[in-house]
Enzyme design. Sequence first.
Site, short mmCIF file in Angstrom:
data_model
loop_
_atom_site.label_atom_id
_atom_site.label_comp_id
_atom_site.label_asym_id
_atom_site.label_seq_id
_atom_site.Cartn_x
_atom_site.Cartn_y
_atom_site.Cartn_z
N ASN A 149 0.81 -1.23 0.00
CA ASN A 149 0.00 0.00 0.00
C ASN A 149 0.84 1.28 0.00
O ASN A 149 0.47 2.26 -0.64
CB ASN A 149 -1.01 -0.01 1.14
CG ASN A 149 -0.36 0.01 2.51
OD1 ASN A 149 0.65 -0.64 2.72
ND2 ASN A 149 -0.93 0.76 3.41
N GLU A 247 3.47 -5.40 12.34
CA GLU A 247 2.55 -4.28 12.13
C GLU A 247 1.47 -4.80 11.20
O GLU A 247 1.75 -5.11 10.04
CB GLU A 247 3.28 -3.10 11.47
CG GLU A 247 4.42 -2.54 12.28
CD GLU A 247 3.97 -1.91 13.59
OE1 GLU A 247 2.78 -1.57 13.71
OE2 GLU A 247 4.81 -1.79 14.49
N CYS A 281 -3.24 1.71 6.24
CA CYS A 281 -3.65 0.96 7.43
C CYS A 281 -4.26 1.88 8.48
O CYS A 281 -4.98 1.43 9.36
CB CYS A 281 -2.46 0.22 8.01
SG CYS A 281 -1.06 1.31 8.32
N GLU A 459 7.38 0.40 16.13
CA GLU A 459 8.42 0.94 15.25
C GLU A 459 8.60 2.41 15.59
O GLU A 459 7.92 2.95 16.44
CB GLU A 459 8.00 0.78 13.79
CG GLU A 459 7.79 -0.66 13.38
CD GLU A 459 7.57 -0.83 11.88
OE1 GLU A 459 6.81 -0.04 11.29
OE2 GLU A 459 8.16 -1.76 11.31
P1 NAD Z 1 0.08 -9.35 3.12
O1 NAD Z 1 0.09 -9.79 4.54
O2 NAD Z 1 -0.67 -10.16 2.14
O3 NAD Z 1 1.58 -9.28 2.56
C1 NAD Z 1 2.56 -8.51 3.22
C2 NAD Z 1 3.93 -9.09 2.86
O4 NAD Z 1 4.05 -10.39 3.42
C3 NAD Z 1 4.16 -9.24 1.36
O5 NAD Z 1 5.49 -8.89 1.06
C4 NAD Z 1 3.92 -10.73 1.15
O6 NAD Z 1 4.58 -11.27 0.03
C5 NAD Z 1 4.48 -11.32 2.43
N1 NAD Z 1 3.98 -12.65 2.77
C6 NAD Z 1 2.83 -13.26 2.36
N2 NAD Z 1 2.73 -14.49 2.90
C7 NAD Z 1 3.84 -14.67 3.67
C8 NAD Z 1 4.30 -15.73 4.49
N3 NAD Z 1 3.61 -16.86 4.64
N4 NAD Z 1 5.45 -15.57 5.17
C9 NAD Z 1 6.16 -14.42 5.07
N5 NAD Z 1 5.78 -13.38 4.28
C10 NAD Z 1 4.63 -13.51 3.60
O7 NAD Z 1 -0.40 -7.84 3.15
P2 NAD Z 1 -0.67 -6.89 1.91
O8 NAD Z 1 -1.94 -7.34 1.27
O9 NAD Z 1 0.56 -6.75 1.12
O10 NAD Z 1 -0.92 -5.49 2.65
C11 NAD Z 1 -2.13 -5.08 3.18
C12 NAD Z 1 -2.19 -5.32 4.66
O11 NAD Z 1 -1.10 -4.64 5.30
C13 NAD Z 1 -3.44 -4.76 5.31
O12 NAD Z 1 -3.93 -5.70 6.23
C14 NAD Z 1 -2.94 -3.50 6.04
O13 NAD Z 1 -3.70 -3.11 7.16
C15 NAD Z 1 -1.59 -3.94 6.45
N6 NAD Z 1 -0.74 -2.79 6.75
C16 NAD Z 1 -0.43 -2.53 8.06
C17 NAD Z 1 0.35 -1.44 8.38
C18 NAD Z 1 0.72 -1.13 9.81
O14 NAD Z 1 1.58 -0.29 10.02
N7 NAD Z 1 0.10 -1.76 10.79
C19 NAD Z 1 0.82 -0.61 7.36
C20 NAD Z 1 0.48 -0.90 6.05
C21 NAD Z 1 -0.29 -2.01 5.74
#
Ligand code: NAD
Length: 478
Positions: A149, A247, A281, A459
């Site tokens: 995002n 996060e 997020c 963080e």
């Molecule tokens: P996601 O969890 O699908 O993927 C995030 C990352 O994890 C990607 O690089 C992905 O390839 C990797 N990943 C996927 N499966 C994995 C596994 N089994 N082991 C290790 N890594 C793996 O999330 P997304 O769809 O890319 O992003 C959206 C989500 O991120 C939303 O839920 C949003 O709220 C969250 N987000 C949170 C924050 C925060 O600061 N809390 C900030 C931005 C986004």
Amino acid sequence: MQAINNYINGTLLPPQKGNYLDLYDPSKGEVYAQVPNSDHTDVEKAVAAAQQAFPEWAATSVTERSRILTKIADLIEANLERLAIAESLDNGKPIWLAKKVDIPRASSNFRFFAQAITQFSTQAHEMSDAINYTLRQPLGVVGTISPWNLPLYLFTWKIAPALAAGNTVIAKPSEVTPMSAYLLSEICIEAGLPKGVLNIVHGDGIKVGAEMTKHPNIKAISFTGSTRVGAEIAKVAAPVFKKVSLEMGGKNPNIIFSDCNYEKMLDTTIRSSFANQGQICLCGSRILVEQSIYEQFKTDFIARTKALKVGHPSDDSVNLGAIVSKPHYEKVLSYIQLAQEEGGTILAGGNAVFPKGYEKGWYIAPTIIEGLAHNCRTNQEEIFGPVVTIMPFETEEEALLYANSTQYGLSSTIWTENLSRANRMAKQIHAGIVWINTWLLRDLRTPFGGVKNSGVGREGGVEALRFFTEPKNVCIQF
Ligand code: NAD
């Protein structure tokens, strides 16, 4: 078609097995490049390079590390235009937004931690016959995994403190938006970052992210992404006692009292609802409004939302660009459908948009839904798109009940001119971040993260430097 490379041991390399994933331009719904779908062999190579680079990088003076990180910050700034276009092409966000927010923040992340490390101090505890002092040593090779995002913004938010603290890093950007991370590898080479200090391995979550999480020589994982994947990482990391910072998702309440500064609240609520197509997020996706101003708010908010322009990200006059990917676009539309099945009324939007010339892109109109209970799925699950619900409340207690009713606890916003009430609410809200009369106002020194299913650890500022170092107490008796 362009194929990007991994960055391993200071060199841009194709994946060893030659496998690639398609990279989409969401504004057109078309493939425009290829990203390596690396696997354990590439992760192994990156870990070996990072292990070899670690002793020298850890021993490099703080001044020198700070100088190189500052150089990277300068080069990000110098490449603002190019990076913003790349970010927008991958993600669908308006180019103006990437120029104004994403890329400047990526540069600030490096600049901030380049300075912060020069101010990082440790503690001493004096006894009558002895002195204890605490060393803060880098962990070794650490892993960072980030989402789509805010691609470069969040990628660098982890890498900068990890490098500043003297670790070497294996970093995995989202496979959906890897282009700006690839451009960062070119910048690191130009900045003279020693080889192996940062290694960027592209690929999907299972082949790269999961391999990193279970790798015995990666000492910590800093993850930002969904709660589902965060739980998976926690499960794999626990038995090997790997340090994790998670996060994760949010379903943030935006609580509006009748005594707020109304115009400021309305302007900000439009942003906190729909900025970056609602894919931040920290967006406030549940808007709770005090009953006495509910009808007025509803009328004004609908009018302001309907005036927002959805269109191609290169058009400077658009407010919302495209949704990041087809699966995500379908997910957001399915939640709009669900909201109606749950009895919600669509007050604005609720539909896909097909801008002229870009009909195959993935666009959704900013959407407001009314008439749902606080505990229905639409109000409990993270949608992560340009969709908000509005709900009236009568009392502080009722607002708190709704606000705290989800599994999440990332951020919250409170609008009131009554500071006693603001303080009372801030104390009782289940969230790691509370904004009062503002939204997304960030000071990089503050702790950043969520409670409940939104996060583990913090963080930002000293919290990040602590995460990426191990304290060691040394006791000397006189
Ligand atoms: P996601 O969890 O699908 O993927 C995030 C990352 O994890 C990607 O690089 C992905 O390839 C990797 N990943 C996927 N499966 C994995 C596994 N089994 N082991 C290790 N890594 C793996 O999330 P997304 O769809 O890319 O992003 C959206 C989500 O991120 C939303 O839920 C949003 O709220 C969250 N987000 C949170 C924050 C925060 O600061 N809390 C900030 C931005 C986004």
